[in-house]
Design an enzyme around this catalytic site. Structure first.
Site, PDB file in Angstrom:
ATOM      1  N   GLU A 247      13.657  24.627 -18.887  1.00 21.37           N
ATOM      2  CA  GLU A 247      12.313  24.459 -18.636  1.00 21.37           C
ATOM      3  C   GLU A 247      11.743  25.749 -18.294  1.00 21.37           C
ATOM      4  O   GLU A 247      12.177  26.570 -17.449  1.00 21.37           O
ATOM      5  CB  GLU A 247      12.265  23.492 -17.247  1.00 21.37           C
ATOM      6  CG  GLU A 247      10.921  23.045 -17.254  1.00 21.37           C
ATOM      7  CD  GLU A 247       9.819  23.732 -16.448  1.00 21.37           C
ATOM      8  OE1 GLU A 247       8.951  24.623 -16.927  1.00 21.37           O
ATOM      9  OE2 GLU A 247      10.128  23.864 -15.134  1.00 21.37           O
ATOM     10  N   GLU A 381       1.494  34.013 -18.957  1.00 14.09           N
ATOM     11  CA  GLU A 381       1.522  33.196 -17.926  1.00 14.09           C
ATOM     12  C   GLU A 381       1.625  34.199 -16.596  1.00 14.09           C
ATOM     13  O   GLU A 381       2.528  35.000 -16.349  1.00 14.09           O
ATOM     14  CB  GLU A 381       2.904  32.446 -17.768  1.00 14.09           C
ATOM     15  CG  GLU A 381       3.120  31.728 -16.572  1.00 14.09           C
ATOM     16  CD  GLU A 381       4.523  30.992 -16.638  1.00 14.09           C
ATOM     17  OE1 GLU A 381       4.664  29.626 -16.089  1.00 14.09           O
ATOM     18  OE2 GLU A 381       5.576  31.342 -16.857  1.00 14.09           O
TER      19      GLU A 381
END
Length: 491
Positions: A247, A381
């Protein structure tokens, strides 16, 4: 609170001394003051922990699922009794304001465990399909590598389903959030986890994380963290062909269709973006809005940002805490400056420290407009309280902007028409799509497409990650009622 012993690891049912003497200074990000020295492990510690897990595997894998459920229930009760210690640990280790620690961070553990317990009530580890018996078996020894931003959440969504599946494991939490992980290790110990089933070794990624990923007796690695680190984990795991679940990062889009209630949707989107000081992979950091309503959106967004209270993490009224460490603080400010340098319009916030907070890794809530897809702040990000507002002419352009990211963890869409929002949701690239800010669903599979990783966590999907499927063909004798087609298939 009474901190756990930071100098020891949990291996084979006991708190043990590390093989070597190495420590890591734990810094309170709100004060920049040291509050402890954490023992840092080595490949030798990992090997000891993996071998303990390997020895414990046969008995635990064959244990009755009801016994594993009972273990989780005992752990849940103990966790809830010690919730304030967990809240204080996460406040100090990663800068979560105490109210958010209590109301946001701590409850995630019980929410996930309870969802898993519901799954276990009806989950069939064996079932028949015709003459074949399908059997779900534990994948084996698991290496679990977790991040610092949601410390207990990420530990629980790996450890709990691994235990439920009958796996044994070695956990390496982030060195920046080790105190809450050590508290959780004590909870499992006190709940009666069998020796060797759960093991914890603290350390960094290049040493302890790499040793876990490459160890030949580890059957699976579950990693949550940055995409770059995930690639290195996969490379280390590849020679032994172990399962890898990842993840990774996200750059989530939040599409506001022109029929949405902007007075509600914009402030909610801003608040969601700044959750956990923006240090979340699944928050909407790109707000995509109709070009004709851009000025309205900016006004609403800035007004909401100005309501956010920064302050000491010990103050119950503080909304936004510091970033986790100096490196993250410097990186986020560099990215904010890149937005200015590349021509985005700074609406509020910026790279300078908030007034009155000269100590601590605090960053002001920052909003940019005039953002284009090629800008760094639209692509990378950031992992800080930074919102980028992009604009579109029509629905097709909105979807194209949302899908232009290299990531694919999740997305958001807002509309007065549920049917229209559903149609857009089908077009968005992501493992989850949130329609009109729904309540959290802890049974919904969580995980991403593209560079956001592979595999799924939460609920039944999370349990399946720790199971292999064995097909025992001919387990049931063929009957005279078999159709010619069935005989042909078997033939």
């Amino acid at each position: 609170m009474t901190f756990p012993d930071l100098t020891k690891f949990y291996i084979d049912g006991a708190w043990v001394e590390p093989a070597k003497t190495a420590t890591f200074a734990l810094i309170d990000p709100a004060t920049e003051e040291e509050f402890g020295q954490l023992a840092i492990g080595s490949a030798e510690d990992v090997d000891r922990a993996v071998r303990a897990a390997h020895r414990a595997l046969p008995a635990f894998r064959d244990s009755d699922p009801a016994e594993r459920v009972a273990l989780l229930r005992r752990a849940l009760k103990l966790y809830e009794e010690r919730s304030e210690s967990f809240a204080e640990a996460m406040r100090q280790e990663m800068g979560s304001p105490i109210t958010f620690s209590r109301q946001g961070q701590v409850p995630r553990g019980p929410l996930h465990i309870n969802a898993l317990l519901e799954v276990m009530e009806t989950f069939a580890f064996e079932k028949d399909r015709g003459t074949t018996r399908l059997r779900h078996e534990a994948v084996g020894v698991c290496g679990l590598i977790t991040p610092w931003n949601w410390p207990i959440n990420q530990v629980v969504v790996k450890v709990a389903p691994a235990l439920a599946a009958g796996c044994t494991m070695v956990l390496k939490p982030s060195e920046f959030s080790a105190t809450s992980a050590l508290l959780f290790a004590q909870v499992l110990h006190d709940a009666g986890v069998p020796a060797g089933v759960f093991n914890l070794v603290n350390g960094d990624g290049p040493n302890v994380g790499a040793a876990i990923a490459s160890h030949p007796l580890v059957d699976m690695v579950s990693f949550t963290g940055s995409t770059g680190a995930g690639i290195r984990v996969a490379e280390a795991a590849a020679p032994t062909v172990k399962r890898v679940a990842q993840e990774l990062g996200g750059k989530l889009a939040n599409i506001l269709l022109e029929d949405a209630d902007f007075a509600t949707a914009v402030p909610k989107g801003v608040a969601a973006c700044f959750t956990n000081s923006g240090q979340s992979c699944s928050i909407p950091t790109r707000m995509i809005v109709p070009r004709s309503r851009l000025d309205e959106v900016v006004g609403l967004a800035v007004a909401r940002a100005q309501q956010i209270r920064l302050g000491p993490t010990t103050d119950p009224k503080t909304d936004l805490g510091p970033l986790v460490n100096r490196a993250q603080f410097d990186r986020v400010r560099r990215l904010i400056q890149s937005g200015i340098d590349e021509g985005a319009t700074l609406c509020c916030g910026g790279p300078n420290r908030p007034e009155g907070l000269e100590r601590g890794f605090y960053v002001r809530p920052t909003i940019f407009t005039g953002v284009t897809p090629e800008m760094t702040i639209a692509r990378e990000e950031i992992f800080g309280p930074v919102l980028s507002i992009l604009s579109y002419e029509d629905e097709d352009e909105a979807v194209a902007l949302a899908n232009s990211s290299d990531y694919g963890l999740a997305a958001y869409v807002q509309s007065a028409s549920q049917e229209r929002a559903q149609a857009v949701a089908r077009r968005l690239v992501g493992g989850q799509v949130h329609i009109n800010y729904p309540p959290a669903d802890f049974h919904a599979p969580f995980g991403g497409f593209r560079q956001s990783g592979n595999g799924r966590e939460w609920g039944e999907a999370g349990l399946h990650e720790y199971l292999e499927v064995k097909a025992m063909i001919g387990y049931r004798p063929a009957t005279a009622q078999q159709t010619p087609e069935q005989k042909k298939i078997r033939g």
